[in-house]
Design a protein around this motif. Structure first.
Motif, PDB file in Angstrom:
ATOM      1  N   UNK A  42       0.987  -1.250   0.019  1.00 57.86           N
ATOM      2  CA  UNK A  42       0.021   0.012   0.098  1.00 57.86           C
ATOM      3  C   UNK A  42       0.984   1.307  -0.151  1.00 57.86           C
ATOM      4  N   UNK A  43       1.964   1.238   0.742  1.00 57.76           N
ATOM      5  CA  UNK A  43       3.026   2.334   0.478  1.00 57.76           C
ATOM      6  C   UNK A  43       3.707   2.193  -0.617  1.00 57.76           C
ATOM      7  N   UNK A  44       4.106   1.347  -1.264  1.00 60.26           N
ATOM      8  CA  UNK A  44       5.060   1.015  -2.320  1.00 60.26           C
ATOM      9  C   UNK A  44       4.234   1.306  -3.699  1.00 60.26           C
ATOM     10  N   UNK A  45       3.300   0.715  -4.058  1.00 59.96           N
ATOM     11  CA  UNK A  45       2.610   0.913  -5.091  1.00 59.96           C
ATOM     12  C   UNK A  45       2.430   2.274  -5.713  1.00 59.96           C
ATOM     13  N   UNK A  46       1.858   2.890  -4.800  1.00 64.16           N
ATOM     14  CA  UNK A  46       1.570   4.230  -5.375  1.00 64.16           C
ATOM     15  C   UNK A  46       2.710   5.277  -5.909  1.00 64.16           C
ATOM     16  N   UNK A  47       3.927   4.714  -5.597  1.00 67.30           N
ATOM     17  CA  UNK A  47       5.043   5.554  -6.232  1.00 67.30           C
ATOM     18  C   UNK A  47       5.091   5.008  -7.842  1.00 67.30           C
ATOM     19  N   UNK A  48       4.496   4.237  -8.231  1.00 70.45           N
ATOM     20  CA  UNK A  48       4.554   4.111  -9.748  1.00 70.45           C
ATOM     21  C   UNK A  48       3.643   4.972 -10.346  1.00 70.45           C
ATOM     22  N   UNK A  49       3.964   5.004 -11.728  1.00 71.51           N
ATOM     23  CA  UNK A  49       3.371   5.985 -12.440  1.00 71.51           C
ATOM     24  C   UNK A  49       1.797   5.486 -12.674  1.00 71.51           C
ATOM     25  N   UNK A  50       0.630   6.416 -12.649  1.00 68.77           N
ATOM     26  CA  UNK A  50      -0.590   5.900 -12.459  1.00 68.77           C
ATOM     27  C   UNK A  50      -0.993   4.730 -13.495  1.00 68.77           C
ATOM     28  N   UNK A  51      -0.413   4.886 -14.566  1.00 70.73           N
ATOM     29  CA  UNK A  51      -0.773   3.777 -15.762  1.00 70.73           C
ATOM     30  C   UNK A  51      -0.190   2.362 -15.311  1.00 70.73           C
ATOM     31  N   UNK A  52       0.744   2.334 -14.393  1.00 66.65           N
ATOM     32  CA  UNK A  52       1.230   1.230 -13.919  1.00 66.65           C
ATOM     33  C   UNK A  52       0.730   0.860 -12.531  1.00 66.65           C
ATOM     34  N   UNK A  54      -2.198   0.979 -11.299  1.00 66.06           N
ATOM     35  CA  UNK A  54      -3.546   0.063 -11.070  1.00 66.06           C
ATOM     36  C   UNK A  54      -3.272  -1.237 -11.603  1.00 66.06           C
ATOM     37  N   UNK A  55      -2.658  -1.764 -12.556  1.00 62.25           N
ATOM     38  CA  UNK A  55      -2.404  -3.116 -12.841  1.00 62.25           C
ATOM     39  C   UNK A  55      -1.490  -3.740 -11.791  1.00 62.25           C
ATOM     40  N   UNK A  56      -0.507  -2.969 -11.325  1.00 55.58           N
ATOM     41  CA  UNK A  56       0.525  -3.763 -10.232  1.00 55.58           C
ATOM     42  C   UNK A  56      -0.645  -3.989  -9.063  1.00 55.58           C
ATOM     43  N   UNK A  57      -1.370  -2.941  -8.625  1.00 59.51           N
ATOM     44  CA  UNK A  57      -2.049  -3.116  -7.486  1.00 59.51           C
ATOM     45  C   UNK A  57      -2.986  -4.337  -7.641  1.00 59.51           C
ATOM     46  N   UNK A  58      -3.499  -4.502  -8.912  1.00 57.99           N
ATOM     47  CA  UNK A  58      -4.789  -5.715  -9.210  1.00 57.99           C
ATOM     48  C   UNK A  58      -3.939  -6.840  -9.148  1.00 57.99           C
ATOM     49  N   UNK A  59      -2.475  -6.756  -9.719  1.00 57.08           N
ATOM     50  CA  UNK A  59      -1.912  -8.107  -9.592  1.00 57.08           C
ATOM     51  C   UNK A  59      -1.557  -8.576  -8.184  1.00 57.08           C
ATOM     52  N   UNK A  60      -1.221  -7.565  -7.401  1.00 55.66           N
ATOM     53  CA  UNK A  60      -0.925  -8.278  -5.994  1.00 55.66           C
ATOM     54  C   UNK A  60      -2.191  -8.758  -5.378  1.00 55.66           C
ATOM     55  N   UNK A  61      -3.397  -8.075  -5.551  1.00 51.51           N
ATOM     56  CA  UNK A  61      -4.641  -8.654  -4.754  1.00 51.51           C
ATOM     57  C   UNK A  61      -4.880 -10.080  -5.591  1.00 51.51           C
ATOM     58  N   UNK A 126     -12.638  -7.264  -8.077  1.00 50.51           N
ATOM     59  CA  UNK A 126     -11.297  -7.258  -8.417  1.00 50.51           C
ATOM     60  C   UNK A 126     -11.000  -7.891 -10.041  1.00 50.51           C
ATOM     61  N   UNK A 127     -11.805  -9.051 -10.163  1.00 50.21           N
ATOM     62  CA  UNK A 127     -11.783  -9.560 -11.420  1.00 50.21           C
ATOM     63  C   UNK A 127     -12.247  -8.438 -12.591  1.00 50.21           C
ATOM     64  N   UNK A 128     -13.361  -7.810 -12.205  1.00 49.07           N
ATOM     65  CA  UNK A 128     -13.893  -6.958 -13.150  1.00 49.07           C
ATOM     66  C   UNK A 128     -12.759  -5.911 -13.588  1.00 49.07           C
ATOM     67  N   UNK A 129     -11.913  -5.449 -12.747  1.00 49.21           N
ATOM     68  CA  UNK A 129     -10.749  -4.670 -12.929  1.00 49.21           C
ATOM     69  C   UNK A 129      -9.804  -5.215 -13.675  1.00 49.21           C
ATOM     70  N   UNK A 130      -9.544  -6.451 -13.124  1.00 48.96           N
ATOM     71  CA  UNK A 130      -8.382  -7.472 -14.134  1.00 48.96           C
ATOM     72  C   UNK A 130      -8.850  -7.255 -15.665  1.00 48.96           C
ATOM     73  N   UNK A 131     -10.099  -7.491 -15.910  1.00 49.00           N
ATOM     74  CA  UNK A 131     -10.413  -7.593 -17.315  1.00 49.00           C
ATOM     75  C   UNK A 131     -10.714  -6.331 -17.962  1.00 49.00           C
ATOM     76  N   UNK A 186       7.742  -7.230 -14.643  1.00 43.51           N
ATOM     77  CA  UNK A 186       8.736  -6.877 -15.695  1.00 43.51           C
ATOM     78  C   UNK A 186       8.041  -6.942 -17.072  1.00 43.51           C
ATOM     79  N   UNK A 187       7.022  -7.761 -17.486  1.00 40.10           N
ATOM     80  CA  UNK A 187       6.203  -7.783 -18.467  1.00 40.10           C
ATOM     81  C   UNK A 187       5.180  -6.349 -18.564  1.00 40.10           C
ATOM     82  N   UNK A 188       4.715  -5.989 -17.335  1.00 40.68           N
ATOM     83  CA  UNK A 188       3.924  -4.874 -17.146  1.00 40.68           C
ATOM     84  C   UNK A 188       4.798  -3.475 -17.390  1.00 40.68           C
TER      85      UNK A 188
END
Length: 367
Positions: A42-52, A54-61, A126-131, A186-188
């Motif tokens: 919750x602390x580290x993911x917001x450091x990423x660019x917004x375009x990244x 969201x998918x990284x947060x979803x991936x962790x969940x 969560x899955x709706x966000x993924x898709x 890395x793929x993201x």
């Protein structure tokens, strides 16, 4: 209150919280869930660019849902395997997420945390966000979940009281729970930035070491906590070579042969984290958010290894957990030096000063 009634009460509360969270935006919902299941991310993911982010947060969940299934004490091995396989299909879009949620949620035990219960209740959202992500992003996430679910199931039916067979097997376990996450990230990253994609193959190789180094550090830190619940992730061959039998593992024994095996594993983890620094330096200096995301994890892992190395006779993870001051220092140094390769190399060398170093070869099973 008996166990069954308590479980039903907790399930009802989780459903109520999930219903309230349903009204949140996608980003707010994911931030809320992350805060509950992992304050670190919750602390580290917001450091990423917004375009990244969201998918990284979803991936962790998504990964945390797999972890919740695997850790659920009320499920037997066959149930865990079945639910994990079903979740992998749900992630790819092959099954209805509500059917999984409705089957899994009532089986959760009182040991499952409120935040994890809420996450399970919100699987459909969560899955709706993924898709909603671009096809390459969806594929990266779905592939990660499938490999993680299949790999973790491999270790479910094992007697893990006395460790894994070998360092190679430890590497295979680390791949399934962390290395595959490094590949997915890395793929993201490569999808996000053509400049990063120029180094795709080298980054994918180093990502395995990044994941293995972080996971080995966690295994060493949580050694005695795992031991208390009858699990040991240490490799028997490394300790046998030092003259120690993991069947004799007891907290507070002070056996120098055990300490020798521990030092060897610290050295291997340190070697992997050196590869992780190379990974981070391949990220363009201008991508400060991605660099910080990597550097915070790397810095905290090195400082944890230092504490373990200085206190090999520790008996609980709390004794080698880094302080808040160390976390703040890691963040400050990362922000100060994030664009300077030379400065980051010097800071890493200083942080790892005195740590043993062993060859680190990442493991990727043939899936």
């Amino acid at each position: 209150m008996n166990g069954a009634l308590l479980a039903r009460t907790k399930a009802g509360r989780a459903a109520d919280r999930a219903a309230a969270a349903e009204t949140l935006s996608d980003d707010a919902l994911q931030a809320h869930l992350l805060q509950g299941v992992s304050r670190t991310f919750a602390l580290t993911i917001p450091q990423l660019p917004p375009a990244l982010a969201k998918p990284v947060a979803n991936a962790y969940l998504l990964c945390r849902i797999v972890d919740t299934i695997e850790d659920e004490v009320a499920l037997d091995s066959a149930q865990k395997r079945r639910f994990c396989e079903q979740f992998a299909r749900v992630t790819r879009g092959g099954e209805n997420p509500r059917e999984l949620r409705d089957a899994l949620a009532p089986l959760l035990s009182v040991a499952t945390s409120p935040a994890e219960r809420e996450l399970i209740q919100l699987i459909p959202r969560v899955i709706a966000i993924t898709h909603g992500f671009a096809p390459p992003q969806r594929e990266a996430l779905a592939c990660c979940v499938a490999i993680m679910a299949r790999g973790m199931a491999e270790f479910q039916d094992r007697d893990l009281r006395f460790g894994l067979t070998s360092l190679e097997e430890m590497g295979r376990y680390c791949y399934y729970v962390a290395g595959v996450v490094g590949e997915m990230l890395t793929r993201l990253f490569c999808h996000y930035s053509p400049a990063i994609a120029c180094h795709r193959e080298e980054l994918l190789g180093l990502a395995l070491s990044f994941g293995q180094g972080l996971q080995m550090t966690n295994i060493l830190k949580d050694l005695w906590d795992d031991h208390d619940r009858g699990v040991c992730w240490l490799p028997r061959d490394v300790f046998a070579e030092a003259g120690f039998d993991l069947r004799e593992l007891r907290p507070g024994h002070g056996d120098p042969r055990f300490s020798a095996g521990l030092r060897h594993l610290i050295g291997v983890a340190h070697g992997h984290l050196r590869h992780a620094l190379r990974y981070t330096l391949l990220i363009p200096p201008g991508e400060t958010g991605i660099r910080e995301f990597c550097l915070w994890a790397l810095g905290m892992a090195v400082l944890t290894l230092r504490k373990i190395h200085r206190h090999p006779q520790f008996t609980s993870s709390a004794e080698v957990k880094i302080t808040r001051r160390s976390v703040k220092l890691t963040i400050a140094v990362s922000r100060l030096l994030r664009s300077s390769d030379r400065g980051l190399k010097a800071a890493f060398a200083l942080a790892g000063l005195g740590l043993p170093l062993q060859p680190a070869v990442p493991t990727r099973p043939n899936d």
